[in-house]
Motif scaffolding. Sequence first.
Motif, PDB file in Angstrom:
ATOM      1  N   GLY A 146      15.747  -9.638  -0.914  1.00  0.00           N
ATOM      2  CA  GLY A 146      15.835 -10.004  -2.326  1.00  0.00           C
ATOM      3  C   GLY A 146      14.829  -9.322  -3.233  1.00  0.00           C
ATOM      4  O   GLY A 146      14.651  -9.727  -4.374  1.00  0.00           O
ATOM      5  N   PHE A 147      14.154  -8.292  -2.735  1.00  0.00           N
ATOM      6  CA  PHE A 147      13.204  -7.586  -3.594  1.00  0.00           C
ATOM      7  C   PHE A 147      13.899  -6.462  -4.364  1.00  0.00           C
ATOM      8  O   PHE A 147      14.938  -5.964  -3.933  1.00  0.00           O
ATOM      9  N   ASP A 148      13.318  -6.069  -5.490  1.00  0.00           N
ATOM     10  CA  ASP A 148      13.843  -4.928  -6.254  1.00  0.00           C
ATOM     11  C   ASP A 148      13.238  -3.623  -5.759  1.00  0.00           C
ATOM     12  O   ASP A 148      13.860  -2.573  -5.806  1.00  0.00           O
ATOM     13  N   VAL A 149      11.977  -3.728  -5.353  1.00  0.00           N
ATOM     14  CA  VAL A 149      11.271  -2.556  -4.844  1.00  0.00           C
ATOM     15  C   VAL A 149      10.479  -2.991  -3.613  1.00  0.00           C
ATOM     16  O   VAL A 149       9.887  -4.075  -3.620  1.00  0.00           O
ATOM     17  N   VAL A 150      10.501  -2.191  -2.579  1.00  0.00           N
ATOM     18  CA  VAL A 150       9.623  -2.469  -1.449  1.00  0.00           C
ATOM     19  C   VAL A 150       8.739  -1.255  -1.232  1.00  0.00           C
ATOM     20  O   VAL A 150       9.209  -0.125  -1.152  1.00  0.00           O
ATOM     21  N   SER A 151       7.449  -1.524  -1.182  1.00  0.00           N
ATOM     22  CA  SER A 151       6.501  -0.430  -1.062  1.00  0.00           C
ATOM     23  C   SER A 151       5.825  -0.502   0.293  1.00  0.00           C
ATOM     24  O   SER A 151       5.463  -1.580   0.761  1.00  0.00           O
ATOM     25  N   GLY A 152       5.676   0.634   0.934  1.00  0.00           N
ATOM     26  CA  GLY A 152       4.942   0.638   2.190  1.00  0.00           C
ATOM     27  C   GLY A 152       3.464   0.796   1.904  1.00  0.00           C
ATOM     28  O   GLY A 152       3.095   1.421   0.925  1.00  0.00           O
ATOM     29  N   TRP A 153       2.629   0.209   2.717  1.00  0.00           N
ATOM     30  CA  TRP A 153       1.207   0.586   2.631  1.00  0.00           C
ATOM     31  C   TRP A 153       0.774   1.110   3.988  1.00  0.00           C
ATOM     32  O   TRP A 153       1.183   0.629   5.029  1.00  0.00           O
ATOM     33  N   ARG A 154      -0.036   2.152   3.929  1.00  0.00           N
ATOM     34  CA  ARG A 154      -0.310   2.921   5.125  1.00  0.00           C
ATOM     35  C   ARG A 154      -1.373   2.278   5.986  1.00  0.00           C
ATOM     36  O   ARG A 154      -2.527   2.211   5.623  1.00  0.00           O
ATOM     37  N   GLN A 155      -0.921   1.823   7.158  1.00  0.00           N
ATOM     38  CA  GLN A 155      -1.848   1.264   8.126  1.00  0.00           C
ATOM     39  C   GLN A 155      -2.528   2.416   8.843  1.00  0.00           C
ATOM     40  O   GLN A 155      -1.870   3.409   9.128  1.00  0.00           O
ATOM     41  N   ASN A 156      -3.780   2.286   9.165  1.00  0.00           N
ATOM     42  CA  ASN A 156      -4.502   3.340   9.904  1.00  0.00           C
ATOM     43  C   ASN A 156      -4.226   4.705   9.324  1.00  0.00           C
ATOM     44  O   ASN A 156      -3.727   5.591   9.994  1.00  0.00           O
ATOM     45  N   ARG A 157      -4.497   4.838   8.061  1.00  0.00           N
ATOM     46  CA  ARG A 157      -4.132   6.071   7.402  1.00  0.00           C
ATOM     47  C   ARG A 157      -4.844   7.284   7.983  1.00  0.00           C
ATOM     48  O   ARG A 157      -6.063   7.280   8.140  1.00  0.00           O
TER      49      ARG A 157
END
Length: 319
Positions: free
Chosen positions: A121-132
Amino acid sequence: MPPAATENQPYLSVVIPVFNEEDNLTELHARLSLTLNASPWDWEVVYVDDGSKDTSWELLCRIHTQDPHVRLVRFNRNYGQHMAIFAGFETVRGKVVVTLDADLQNPPEEVPKLVNKLEEGFDVVSGWRQNRHDSVLRKIPTWLVAKMTSRVVGVHLRDYGCMLRAYRIEVVQAMCASQETSSYIPALANLYAASVGEIPVAHAERAAGQSKYSIFKLIKLNFDLMTGFSVLPIQMVSVLGVLIALMGLAFGLFLFVRRLVVGPEVGGVFTLFAILFVFVGLQILVVGLMGEYLGRIYREVRRRPRFVIRETRDPEAGS
Ligand code: UDP
Ligand code: MG
């Protein structure tokens, strides 16, 4: 989804900007198609060649002739990652759009995770970088940008720099319609999205080639972001200006009183120099900021196209 349209209209569109990525494209496409063919969705991928100087375009053409999921867009020169993504956005036909880097730092295997999250149900899903896997020098600007953008846009995100993201087509269309010359996509998307989800995604080392971002490009992007989304910086500077003027006044009064009490003295000359430098620096900053806003207006008034497309290839055209 209208049932008749499914044949020509995939559910999922993946947009990938490509700038001199000849060493990564074959593996990228193999992994991406493996993942998506195993998924329940109809899909397409739009590769946007951002004026590559190596053999990326030839490779893309080969991939295109072998796989009917592939569509290509080619710029006449290099316009930058965000412009390339915009060109991709303007060609997609899916209901859900995912963006991905071509250098395999964002594993293609993560795409289904993002889409599933979007379907919650989200409009945007953003990834965040684990262990970048990037250098500290590359991480600090990202952290600063995340803080600043969160404040300016009003949506808190851990990682505004991660390009592994999923959007509903309505958000993508709103972004395309806004035709901004400044196009920091993650921030723009959050302006139009009612709800933004965030999930951790894996992050790998760049598989081959070098980062296409020089420190100068990064500074430009961040300045763009700051002035593109609000007039807050210039307002803050004005407030600062008033405060400093008041302090200067108080300091002058103090010196005057001291002159009456202690008598004439020259010891303060160097302090005054120091203070002068602060003022001069601030003034230059203000001029720079005003210039940035002016330049922005100038660009908007000229209304030049943001990018020029040299050629495109669709599966149905059979080229
Ligand atoms: N890219 C692009 N145009 C540019 C610079 C980069 O299309 O002018 C693409 C590049 O091919 C890659 C993505 O944008 O797919 C991210 O670039 P890069 O990996 O160099 O950035 P970083 O990971 O260092 O942020
Ligand atoms: Mg990268």
